[in-house]
Structure formats: structure tokens, C-alpha cells
Design a protein around this motif. Structure first.
Motif, PDB file in Angstrom:
ATOM      1  N   VAL A 249      56.853  64.937  78.274  1.00 13.13           N
ATOM      2  CA  VAL A 249      57.405  65.172  76.943  1.00 13.13           C
ATOM      3  C   VAL A 249      56.375  64.833  75.865  1.00 13.13           C
ATOM      4  N   MET A 250      55.652  63.742  76.041  1.00 12.13           N
ATOM      5  CA  MET A 250      54.660  63.354  75.040  1.00 12.13           C
ATOM      6  C   MET A 250      53.513  64.360  74.940  1.00 12.13           C
ATOM      7  N   LYS A 251      53.178  65.029  76.036  1.00 16.73           N
ATOM      8  CA  LYS A 251      52.135  66.057  75.977  1.00 16.73           C
ATOM      9  C   LYS A 251      52.543  67.199  75.063  1.00 16.73           C
ATOM     10  N   LEU A 252      53.849  67.415  74.961  1.00 17.44           N
ATOM     11  CA  LEU A 252      54.349  68.461  74.085  1.00 17.44           C
ATOM     12  C   LEU A 252      54.002  68.185  72.629  1.00 17.44           C
ATOM     13  N   ALA A 253      53.905  66.909  72.261  1.00 14.68           N
ATOM     14  CA  ALA A 253      53.584  66.543  70.881  1.00 14.68           C
ATOM     15  C   ALA A 253      52.216  67.070  70.460  1.00 14.68           C
ATOM     16  N   ASP A 254      51.328  67.296  71.419  1.00 16.51           N
ATOM     17  CA  ASP A 254      49.991  67.811  71.093  1.00 16.51           C
ATOM     18  C   ASP A 254      50.022  69.270  70.662  1.00 16.51           C
ATOM     19  N   THR A 255      51.144  69.960  70.866  1.00 15.37           N
ATOM     20  CA  THR A 255      51.212  71.395  70.579  1.00 15.37           C
ATOM     21  C   THR A 255      51.956  71.718  69.289  1.00 15.37           C
ATOM     22  N   VAL A 256      52.472  70.715  68.585  1.00 16.92           N
ATOM     23  CA  VAL A 256      53.327  71.010  67.429  1.00 16.92           C
ATOM     24  C   VAL A 256      52.542  71.414  66.184  1.00 16.92           C
TER      25      VAL A 256
END
Length: 274
Positions: A249-256
Motif C-alpha cells: 500500500v505504501m508503494k502506491l503513495a509513490d504514484t500519486v
């Protein structure tokens, strides 16, 4: 022929450039110190340890926004309540500065303190909201509060203007909580916060997060929540564990597409409860 005036002008220009360079270095040093102080303030207000009731597992991930002085006010918390249940909260304070980080600490402490008076999530958020309205604070906070009974797996949830949480079960079911919530904390005196009930089953997970993880210029909130839902579904069905889910889930933060606080709190059940 050597021109004295030109030489003097050159020396004066070099002197000014040197002074400007020294000033720029001093400003950069002060800014670094302020950022380091703000980040230390944020981290110091977050819990250093988490409860470990039988059968329940918690995983947290937190990444502060510290680009320049862009310091946010996201938080997570987990603590044991007087009746043996576990209180879980996650939230986001309006603004991105040191003041927001300090206000975050006030909200977190208020939730813990008022939880000794009432453990009902809806009443707890209502009392916290009225407290900050009465203080005439010029900031507000969104928040989700959960009360978990480790013995039964029952989860009671109330939201104050915060983004939905996500759940998944070991048999491949998953969903996004789209139930009614109340307004952010510190906005409207006498606000009410409906409570929704769930049951955390063996192998199941609940994912609480802040919008810095799932929303930004490069990712809409609906798409971001949908991606977390798929991650939770796959992780729970495959039995990969809550730490793998929190990392994913935290890796998703890199794509926002922006730099913002990002916080994730994952609640899992390993089958140890009766």
C-alpha cells in the motif's frame, strides 16, 4: 592602460556575491534545521509501541512530507482501552506546516484521553469535535476511529470526514466502506458520527490510510482506493501477511504525483481468537 575604477567595481561585485552566497548558505542551514525539528516533532508524537492482543496483528507505515517546509499532520495510533478492547485511529490535519504537526498531536492526545470516558467511537468523535470547536481552533482534522474487541473480532467504526477504510477476507471478498460519516473534527458544534459494525475474521484485514497514499494529481481517490482494495483482496486470499500488505500500500503513495504525508494502519487476524 589600467583602469582603477573598473577594478574597484569588480572587487565590489565580488564582495556582494560573496555576501549573498554566505547568506544563502545560512538560510539553507536554518531551513534544514527547521525541517529536521518538524520531522522530529511529528515522529515524537506517534506511538513508539503498539498493542499486541492475542490473535490480532497490527502493521503501520508512515512517511512524512518534508519537502522544504511542507510538513503535514497525518497520524496513526493504537492503544489499549480500559475495558480490554483496542482503540485505533488514523487522521489528517488541515494544512502542511509545523502548526499542523502540533495540532495533530493535540487531536491524538484528546482521543486517547476521552477514550477513558467513553469507548463508543461515535460518542468519542463527537466529544473530541466539541472540545476543539469550543477551543476555537483555526484548524480541523479528518479522522477514523475503530474500537476492536480482540475476543470476538467485532470492530466498531466511526468516521469524521475521513476517506473510507478497506476490508478483505481470506475467502476472497473485499470492499470499501462507503457508510455515512460526520464532518471533520473542529468544524461543527454538536455534530453526530454514525457507527458501523464489522467482524474481523481469521485471515481477514482492515486497512486504514490517509489521502496522501491514494489521491493526487496522478491518481484519483476512487482509483487509489480501488488499487488498495485489490491489494488487500490478493494479500488476504494468499495469506501473505499484514506487513506485505502495508508495504504494498505504501508503494502506491509513490504514484500519486505529489509530496504529502502518507500513513497506513493495517489490522489483521491470525486465527488465534475464539
Amino acid at each position: 592602460m589600467f583602469r582603477i575604477g573598473a577594478a574597484d567595481e569588480g572587487e565590489e561585485l565580488l564582495s556582494r556575491l560573496g555576501a549573498l552566497t554566505a547568506r544563502a548558505r545560512e538560510l539553507a542551514r536554518r531551513q534544514r534545521s527547521r525541517v529536521e525539528l518538524a520531522v522530529a516533532l511529528q515522529r515524537g508524537m506517534l506511538p513508539q509501541t503498539l498493542p499486541q492482543p492475542p490473535g490480532v496483528r497490527l502493521a503501520v507505515r508512515y512517511s512524512p512530507a518534508n519537502h522544504g517546509l511542507n510538513v503535514g499532520g497525518d497520524w496513526y495510533d493504537a492503544f489499549s482501552m480500559p475495558d480490554g478492547r483496542v482503540g485505533l485511529s488514523i487522521g489528517d490535519v488541515q494544512g502542511h506546516n509545523i502548526k499542523a504537526a502540533a495540532f495533530m498531536g493535540q487531536v491524538r492526545v484528546a482521543l486517547r484521553a476521552l477514550a477513558s470516558v467513553t469507548g463508543d467511537p461515535g460518542e468519542l468523535l463527537a466529544r473530541t469535535n466539541d472540545l476543539f470547536v469550543s477551543l476555537d481552533a483555526d484548524l480541523f482534522a479528518t479522522c477514523t476511529f475503530l474500537r476492536l474487541d480482540p475476543a470476538s473480532g467485532v470492530l466498531e467504526c466511526a468516521r469524521a470526514g475521513h476517506i473510507p477504510h478497506i476490508w478483505a477476507t481470506a475467502d476472497g471478498k473485499s470492499g470499501i466502506d462507503n457508510g455515512d460519516g460526520g464532518p471533520p473534527l473542529g468544524v461543527l458544534q454538536g455534530a453526530e458520527y454514525p457507527v458501523a459494525c464489522y467482524r474481523l475474521t481469521a485471515g481477514g484485514v482492515f486497512v486504514l490510510l490517509t489521502d496522501g497514499v491514494v489521491e493526487g494529481p496522478s491518481l484519483s481517490l476512487d482509483d487509489g482506493l480501488g488499487q488498495v482494495k485489490r491489494l488487500a483482496e490478493v494479500t488476504a486470499a494468499a495469506g501473505l501477511g499484514i506487513n506485505a500488505l502495508a508495504n504494498g500500500v505504501m508503494k502506491l503513495a509513490d504514484t500519486v504525483g505529489h509530496e504529502d504525508d502518507a500513513a497506513v494502519l493495517v489490522v489483521g487476524h491470525d486465527g488465534g481468537m475464539q
